[in-house]
Design an enzyme around this catalytic site. Sequence first.
Site, PDB file in Angstrom:
ATOM      1  CE  LYS A  52      -3.834  -2.404   2.095  1.00 36.03           C
ATOM      2  NZ  LYS A  52      -4.317  -3.055   3.321  1.00 36.03           N
ATOM      3  CD  GLN A  96      -3.941  -4.928   6.479  1.00 36.46           C
ATOM      4  OE1 GLN A  96      -3.939  -3.911   5.796  1.00 36.46           O
ATOM      5  NE2 GLN A  96      -4.375  -6.082   6.014  1.00 36.46           N
ATOM      6  CG  ASP A 119     -10.363  -0.654   4.899  1.00 40.28           C
ATOM      7  OD1 ASP A 119     -10.076  -1.190   3.819  1.00 40.28           O
ATOM      8  OD2 ASP A 119      -9.614  -0.666   5.899  1.00 40.28           O
TER       9      ASP A 119
HETATM   10  N1  GUN Z   1      -7.406  -7.302   6.050  1.00 40.64           N
HETATM   11  C1  GUN Z   1      -7.685  -8.066   4.959  1.00 40.64           C
HETATM   12  N2  GUN Z   1      -8.265  -7.311   3.999  1.00 40.64           N
HETATM   13  C2  GUN Z   1      -8.347  -6.060   4.493  1.00 40.64           C
HETATM   14  C3  GUN Z   1      -8.848  -4.831   3.958  1.00 40.64           C
HETATM   15  O1  GUN Z   1      -9.362  -4.743   2.834  1.00 40.64           O
HETATM   16  N3  GUN Z   1      -8.734  -3.753   4.775  1.00 40.64           N
HETATM   17  C4  GUN Z   1      -8.208  -3.827   6.025  1.00 40.64           C
HETATM   18  N4  GUN Z   1      -8.167  -2.720   6.765  1.00 40.64           N
HETATM   19  N5  GUN Z   1      -7.747  -4.946   6.543  1.00 40.64           N
HETATM   20  C5  GUN Z   1      -7.814  -6.050   5.778  1.00 40.64           C
END
Ligand code: GUN
Length: 286
Positions: A52, A96, A119
């Site tokens: 990211k 995350q 998200d």
């Molecule tokens: N963990 C697995 N996929 C995701 C996601 O799309 N966003 C976040 N914040 N955590 C994750």
Amino acid sequence: MSQLIDGKKISAQVKEAVKQEVATLKQQGIPVGLAVVLVGDDPASKVYVGSKKRTCEELGIHSEEYLLPASTTEEELLELVKKLNQSTTVNGILVQLPLPKQINEETILNAIDPIKDVDAFHPYNVGKIMIGDFDFLPCTPAGIMDLIASTGVDLTGKQCVVIGRSNIVGKPMAMLMLHQNGTVTICHSKTQNLKEITSKADVLIAAVGKANFVTADMVKPGAVVIDVGMNRLENGKLCGDVKYDEVQEAAGYLTPVPGGVGPMTIATLMRNTVTAAKLQHKRNQK
Ligand code: GUN
């Protein structure tokens, strides 16, 4: 033999459009920034967070990374979220998941300002998605919708089956396909006669989290099959939820792992961050 859905190529197109928009916004004095928070040292999460950050750099998006120890308390993480809610350099906040067990995920997600919730996990944004009037879509399901669109298959009236009912993928995925007039079924670990249901699917989304779970006999010939799985095998190899070699013979379209859904998730996150920056700029003008 199925046609490959190239997530790498499609995500590159999304990223290029985002890059140009970021540059235009910058010229107008509107910077774009994303904060990514990782608690603990889960190796898979570390990889996601790293990519990211790299993608932000590639697209000209300011990025802030917060790597907190696994012993972090809920109060400490809440403090950070509140600080990021107030920050003028951060338009998007991503915490995350999963979080260590001493931290309640819901408490943290509820604390993120919905206008920075890239998200789309905050209940406000989840509700907006349900209604069909949304600012942000969750990254993985939105990326998958772009992949399906790339096949030219119209979901209207089609049997769309999701295996998996998580808040991150399964449930929002079902909702997005419903918005496009699909007839949607959500299957999960308690579903009976799974094969009977999946083998009628024109579009099959595998979000199970089990390597090679979907076999050719579960797939309708010619179906669009989307593999959301990211399973690490004992030999270190990355493997999806779909038994690729045999399903490739049956499906009409199939996403590879890696190079399918994964790159789309990150590209959508970048798009959401730009949306967040624009929304906040508009709000601040008022
Ligand atoms: N963990 C697995 N996929 C995701 C996601 O799309 N966003 C976040 N914040 N955590 C994750």
